[in-house]
Design a protein around this motif. Structure first.
Motif, PDB file in Angstrom:
ATOM      1  N   ILE A 252      -2.310 -49.101 -43.604  1.00  0.00           N
ATOM      2  CA  ILE A 252      -2.864 -49.981 -42.579  1.00  0.00           C
ATOM      3  C   ILE A 252      -2.611 -51.453 -42.888  1.00  0.00           C
ATOM      4  O   ILE A 252      -2.605 -52.294 -42.000  1.00  0.00           O
ATOM      5  CB  ILE A 252      -4.374 -49.727 -42.396  1.00  0.00           C
ATOM      6  N   HIS A 253      -2.377 -51.780 -44.157  1.00  0.00           N
ATOM      7  CA  HIS A 253      -2.191 -53.176 -44.538  1.00  0.00           C
ATOM      8  C   HIS A 253      -0.881 -53.753 -44.007  1.00  0.00           C
ATOM      9  O   HIS A 253      -0.640 -54.958 -44.112  1.00  0.00           O
ATOM     10  CB  HIS A 253      -2.248 -53.309 -46.066  1.00  0.00           C
ATOM     11  N   PHE A 254      -0.058 -52.934 -43.407  1.00  0.00           N
ATOM     12  CA  PHE A 254       1.212 -53.365 -42.814  1.00  0.00           C
ATOM     13  C   PHE A 254       1.133 -53.372 -41.289  1.00  0.00           C
ATOM     14  O   PHE A 254       2.135 -53.614 -40.635  1.00  0.00           O
ATOM     15  CB  PHE A 254       2.305 -52.397 -43.265  1.00  0.00           C
ATOM     16  N   ARG A 255      -0.059 -53.108 -40.721  1.00  0.00           N
ATOM     17  CA  ARG A 255      -0.146 -52.836 -39.285  1.00  0.00           C
ATOM     18  C   ARG A 255      -1.212 -53.646 -38.559  1.00  0.00           C
ATOM     19  O   ARG A 255      -1.444 -53.441 -37.379  1.00  0.00           O
ATOM     20  CB  ARG A 255      -0.414 -51.340 -39.072  1.00  0.00           C
ATOM     21  N   ARG A 256      -1.868 -54.581 -39.235  1.00  0.00           N
ATOM     22  CA  ARG A 256      -2.976 -55.312 -38.625  1.00  0.00           C
ATOM     23  C   ARG A 256      -2.507 -56.663 -38.071  1.00  0.00           C
ATOM     24  O   ARG A 256      -1.715 -57.351 -38.699  1.00  0.00           O
ATOM     25  CB  ARG A 256      -4.088 -55.527 -39.657  1.00  0.00           C
ATOM     26  N   LYS A 257      -3.001 -57.022 -36.895  1.00  0.00           N
ATOM     27  CA  LYS A 257      -2.705 -58.322 -36.284  1.00  0.00           C
ATOM     28  C   LYS A 257      -3.841 -59.309 -36.555  1.00  0.00           C
ATOM     29  O   LYS A 257      -3.614 -60.392 -37.108  1.00  0.00           O
ATOM     30  CB  LYS A 257      -2.491 -58.173 -34.782  1.00  0.00           C
ATOM     31  N   VAL A 258      -5.045 -58.973 -36.113  1.00  0.00           N
ATOM     32  CA  VAL A 258      -6.233 -59.782 -36.395  1.00  0.00           C
ATOM     33  C   VAL A 258      -7.343 -58.832 -36.839  1.00  0.00           C
ATOM     34  O   VAL A 258      -7.380 -57.670 -36.415  1.00  0.00           O
ATOM     35  CB  VAL A 258      -6.672 -60.624 -35.182  1.00  0.00           C
ATOM     36  N   ILE A 259      -8.241 -59.343 -37.668  1.00  0.00           N
ATOM     37  CA  ILE A 259      -9.202 -58.477 -38.348  1.00  0.00           C
ATOM     38  C   ILE A 259     -10.597 -59.076 -38.277  1.00  0.00           C
ATOM     39  O   ILE A 259     -10.785 -60.264 -38.553  1.00  0.00           O
ATOM     40  CB  ILE A 259      -8.835 -58.299 -39.831  1.00  0.00           C
ATOM     41  N   MET A 260     -11.592 -58.239 -37.968  1.00  0.00           N
ATOM     42  CA  MET A 260     -12.989 -58.520 -38.271  1.00  0.00           C
ATOM     43  C   MET A 260     -13.535 -57.285 -38.973  1.00  0.00           C
ATOM     44  O   MET A 260     -13.722 -56.234 -38.352  1.00  0.00           O
ATOM     45  CB  MET A 260     -13.793 -58.836 -37.004  1.00  0.00           C
ATOM     46  N   ASP A 261     -13.721 -57.420 -40.277  1.00  0.00           N
ATOM     47  CA  ASP A 261     -14.181 -56.274 -41.050  1.00  0.00           C
ATOM     48  C   ASP A 261     -15.175 -56.708 -42.114  1.00  0.00           C
ATOM     49  O   ASP A 261     -15.377 -57.891 -42.364  1.00  0.00           O
ATOM     50  CB  ASP A 261     -12.999 -55.519 -41.668  1.00  0.00           C
ATOM     51  N   GLY A 262     -15.812 -55.714 -42.710  1.00  0.00           N
ATOM     52  CA  GLY A 262     -16.649 -55.935 -43.869  1.00  0.00           C
ATOM     53  C   GLY A 262     -16.008 -55.263 -45.060  1.00  0.00           C
ATOM     54  O   GLY A 262     -15.578 -54.106 -44.974  1.00  0.00           O
ATOM     55  N   TYR A 263     -15.898 -55.988 -46.161  1.00  0.00           N
ATOM     56  CA  TYR A 263     -15.343 -55.438 -47.398  1.00  0.00           C
ATOM     57  C   TYR A 263     -16.362 -55.743 -48.479  1.00  0.00           C
ATOM     58  O   TYR A 263     -16.505 -56.882 -48.908  1.00  0.00           O
ATOM     59  CB  TYR A 263     -13.989 -56.085 -47.694  1.00  0.00           C
ATOM     60  N   TYR A 264     -17.096 -54.719 -48.880  1.00  0.00           N
ATOM     61  CA  TYR A 264     -18.247 -54.903 -49.751  1.00  0.00           C
ATOM     62  C   TYR A 264     -17.861 -54.461 -51.159  1.00  0.00           C
ATOM     63  O   TYR A 264     -17.888 -53.273 -51.484  1.00  0.00           O
ATOM     64  CB  TYR A 264     -19.437 -54.094 -49.234  1.00  0.00           C
ATOM     65  N   SER A 265     -17.493 -55.425 -51.969  1.00  0.00           N
ATOM     66  CA  SER A 265     -16.925 -55.096 -53.275  1.00  0.00           C
ATOM     67  C   SER A 265     -17.385 -56.083 -54.335  1.00  0.00           C
ATOM     68  O   SER A 265     -17.317 -57.295 -54.138  1.00  0.00           O
ATOM     69  CB  SER A 265     -15.388 -55.118 -53.201  1.00  0.00           C
ATOM     70  N   ASP A 266     -17.835 -55.546 -55.459  1.00  0.00           N
ATOM     71  CA  ASP A 266     -18.151 -56.406 -56.608  1.00  0.00           C
ATOM     72  C   ASP A 266     -17.041 -56.329 -57.658  1.00  0.00           C
ATOM     73  O   ASP A 266     -17.260 -56.612 -58.829  1.00  0.00           O
ATOM     74  CB  ASP A 266     -19.497 -56.028 -57.222  1.00  0.00           C
ATOM     75  N   ASP A 267     -15.847 -55.948 -57.218  1.00  0.00           N
ATOM     76  CA  ASP A 267     -14.698 -55.905 -58.103  1.00  0.00           C
ATOM     77  C   ASP A 267     -14.412 -57.307 -58.662  1.00  0.00           C
ATOM     78  O   ASP A 267     -14.676 -58.322 -58.009  1.00  0.00           O
ATOM     79  CB  ASP A 267     -13.480 -55.382 -57.339  1.00  0.00           C
ATOM     80  N   ASP A 268     -13.829 -57.355 -59.851  1.00  0.00           N
ATOM     81  CA  ASP A 268     -13.554 -58.647 -60.496  1.00  0.00           C
ATOM     82  C   ASP A 268     -12.646 -59.537 -59.670  1.00  0.00           C
ATOM     83  O   ASP A 268     -12.655 -60.766 -59.847  1.00  0.00           O
ATOM     84  CB  ASP A 268     -12.930 -58.415 -61.881  1.00  0.00           C
ATOM     85  N   ARG A 269     -11.846 -58.943 -58.777  1.00  0.00           N
ATOM     86  CA  ARG A 269     -10.956 -59.749 -57.940  1.00  0.00           C
ATOM     87  C   ARG A 269     -11.725 -60.712 -57.036  1.00  0.00           C
ATOM     88  O   ARG A 269     -11.158 -61.651 -56.492  1.00  0.00           O
ATOM     89  CB  ARG A 269     -10.068 -58.832 -57.094  1.00  0.00           C
ATOM     90  N   TRP A 270     -13.026 -60.473 -56.870  1.00  0.00           N
ATOM     91  CA  TRP A 270     -13.841 -61.317 -56.013  1.00  0.00           C
ATOM     92  C   TRP A 270     -14.564 -62.417 -56.779  1.00  0.00           C
ATOM     93  O   TRP A 270     -15.342 -63.172 -56.189  1.00  0.00           O
ATOM     94  CB  TRP A 270     -14.879 -60.454 -55.287  1.00  0.00           C
ATOM     95  N   LYS A 271     -14.325 -62.528 -58.070  1.00  0.00           N
ATOM     96  CA  LYS A 271     -15.121 -63.466 -58.863  1.00  0.00           C
ATOM     97  C   LYS A 271     -14.913 -64.916 -58.455  1.00  0.00           C
ATOM     98  O   LYS A 271     -15.787 -65.760 -58.692  1.00  0.00           O
ATOM     99  CB  LYS A 271     -14.819 -63.279 -60.349  1.00  0.00           C
ATOM    100  N   ASN A 272     -13.770 -65.244 -57.842  1.00  0.00           N
ATOM    101  CA  ASN A 272     -13.517 -66.613 -57.391  1.00  0.00           C
ATOM    102  C   ASN A 272     -13.589 -66.761 -55.879  1.00  0.00           C
ATOM    103  O   ASN A 272     -13.239 -67.814 -55.343  1.00  0.00           O
ATOM    104  CB  ASN A 272     -12.141 -67.082 -57.875  1.00  0.00           C
ATOM    105  N   ALA A 273     -14.026 -65.710 -55.177  1.00  0.00           N
ATOM    106  CA  ALA A 273     -14.083 -65.758 -53.719  1.00  0.00           C
ATOM    107  C   ALA A 273     -15.318 -66.515 -53.253  1.00  0.00           C
ATOM    108  O   ALA A 273     -16.309 -66.649 -53.970  1.00  0.00           O
ATOM    109  CB  ALA A 273     -14.088 -64.347 -53.151  1.00  0.00           C
ATOM    110  N   GLY A 274     -15.250 -67.011 -52.009  1.00  0.00           N
ATOM    111  CA  GLY A 274     -16.351 -67.765 -51.452  1.00  0.00           C
ATOM    112  C   GLY A 274     -16.821 -67.211 -50.123  1.00  0.00           C
ATOM    113  O   GLY A 274     -16.124 -66.436 -49.463  1.00  0.00           O
ATOM    114  N   THR A 275     -18.027 -67.608 -49.736  1.00  0.00           N
ATOM    115  CA  THR A 275     -18.607 -67.252 -48.446  1.00  0.00           C
ATOM    116  C   THR A 275     -19.089 -68.529 -47.771  1.00  0.00           C
ATOM    117  O   THR A 275     -19.673 -69.403 -48.417  1.00  0.00           O
ATOM    118  CB  THR A 275     -19.776 -66.269 -48.616  1.00  0.00           C
TER     119      THR A 275
END
Length: 467
Positions: A252-275
């Motif tokens: 699906i990551h090759f097929r999306r045009k615009v997105i409104m989703d929820g991604y609920y993850s405490d994975d380390d990749r989110w340690k520098n993400a913002g809200t």
């Protein structure tokens, strides 16, 4: 920055261009759904689903997906059994895929069958029965309101609602959310109701056999990466082909045009993400929030996530009241944040008494994403963000529904590399191509996400002058 923020207004939702106008419900009836008034200025309602009539999805028979080009669910080289995974994985992918079956349902519902439910579940022990029972059924709220309940009790399954036919050239599509339990924090913790991040606690919940780098040779199902730190839900997203259905996570990551989703993850990749806090227009650490956010993303047609996702996933461009962000660059004060910028956070504890509405509009020159509801920090608010098809030289991926809308300028060659070889996409977006718009609501992943949601009042509009 084209971001608007206003008090929640009238509710709307519309359908297929060939459908006849549908009588609008009363303003009081729409308000009872927590969504506002009965119509929207400039739009004609052409299809609506309120889940008042009995659904037949769960009673429909399961069908074994035969895979291959003749499968009714075949898409392209990045399909579940696609050529891309075979080339980059070698025989390992064939061996691992042969350890499971995929069973599916495709059931039209709604007035004139304008919507379709796509249900899929994995059969890991190959006993010719799906291992779980995902589905879409009627449910009743405490106030007697009827809704649709998406149920996905196991991560190795998927449930989607999509339009039966592609969307028209110009449209506004909306959905109303009345409940969500696909992970995130509750009461400040990921651990609640005997689950972690919305997943029941059985072992061996992994992304087997689909990864962005192909099969992991020599690894058993339980040796694949665990998925329970990553849960999510697609509130409303537009894809670039006519018949979306649940598939392995990478496709699906090759097929999306615009997105409104929820991604609920405490994975380390989110340690520098913002809200974003839309009220103060300040960014705070996602890890300091509730992990119930909404990602409003415009998918870029000129940049791909080469290192992280092996050229299979596009980069995103994000517009919020806190600023505009390209995910491949640091952002915020002093470049403190990088990666996702979540637009706003939901308050699931207010549902189903309250509601959230998500809408996508497409006109002659771009897409608008809209979200309304009682968000964290803001109270009842409507947020709208817009991106031109091509803005500041930055295109929305596969925006053109017809060949005449696009001249081929963003076409390129991509190489996808795995442990056993490479797959080359010679033309990602050639001149003469066309990509229909189709929306999805739910979970499109066969090897990620687990939970349930209450969906109500799906609507499709066309402009008044299109009647």
């Amino acid at each position: 920055m084209k971001v608007t923020m206003a008090a929640a207004g009238a509710t709307a939702m519309a359908a297929a261009s060939a459908a006849r106008p549908v009588a609008a419900e009363s303003a009081s009836g729409a308000a009872a759904r927590g969504a506002g008034g009965a119509g929207r200025k400039g739009w004609t309602l052409v299809a609506r689903e309120g889940f008042d009539r009995p659904l037949t999805v769960d009673g429909a028979p399961w069908r074994l997906d035969p895979h291959g080009p003749r499968s009714p669910w075949h898409v392209d080289a990045f399909d579940d059994d696609g050529e891309a995974w075979r080339k980059i994985s070698g025989p390992a992918f064939e061996r691992q895929l042969a350890t499971l079956n995929v069973f599916r349902k495709r059931v039209a519902f709604g007035r004139n069958g304008w919507l379709t439910a796509e249900i899929a579940a994995v059969d890991k022990d190959r006993d010719n029965r799906p291992d779980s029972r995902p589905g879409l059924a009627n449910a009743t709220l405490p106030d007697g309101q009827r809704v649709g309940r998406i149920s996905e009790p196991s991560w190795d399954a998927g449930v989607l609602i999509r339009p039966t036919r592609p969307l028209p050239r110009h449209y506004r599509v909306e959905m109303t959310l009345r409940g969500i339990d696909f992970g995130g924090k509750r009461g400040g913790t990921f651990d609640y109701d005997g689950k972690h991040n919305g997943y029941t606690r059985e072992p061996c919940k992994t992304r087997f056999p689909w990864t962005f780098w192909g099969a992991l040779d020599g690894k058993t199902r339980c040796e694949y990466p665990d998925v329970t730190r990553e849960n999510g839900f697609y509130y409303l997203t537009i894809l670039d082909y006519a018949t979306p259905a649940p598939h392995g996570n990478p496709g699906i990551h090759f097929r999306r045009k615009v997105i409104m989703d929820g991604y609920y993850s405490d994975d380390d990749r989110w340690k520098n993400a913002g809200t974003c806090d839309p009220k103060t227009r300040q960014i705070y650490r996602t890890f300091d929030g509730t992990f119930n956010g909404v990602n409003a993303l415009f998918v870029r047609g000129d940049k791909f996530r080469e290192a992280a996702n092996n050229n299979v996933s596009n980069e995103y461009y994000i517009k919020t009241p806190c600023g505009n962000v390209s995910m491949d660059r640091p952002y915020g004060p002093g470049g403190r944040f990088q990666g996702h910028l979540t637009s706003v956070e939901l308050r699931p504890e207010l549902l189903p008494q309250a509601a959230y509405r998500f809408a996508v509009e497409r006109d002659d020159s771009g897409y608008t994403l809209e979200m309304s509801g009682p968000f964290r920090h803001t109270g009842q608010t409507t947020l709208r963000v817009r991106h031109q098809f091509v803005e500041d030289g930055r295109p929305i991926w596969h925006y053109n529904q017809t060949p005449g809308e696009y001249d081929g300028r963003f076409d390129r060659r991509l190489v996808h590399t795995g442990p056993a070889g490479t797959h080359t996409t010679e033309h990602t977006w050639p001149k003469g191509s066309a990509y229909p718009d189709s929306f999805i609501i739910g979970d499109p992943h066969l090897n990620y996400y687990e939970g349930s949601a209450l969906v109500d009042d799906i609507r499709l509009y066309v402009p008044d002058n299109a009647r």
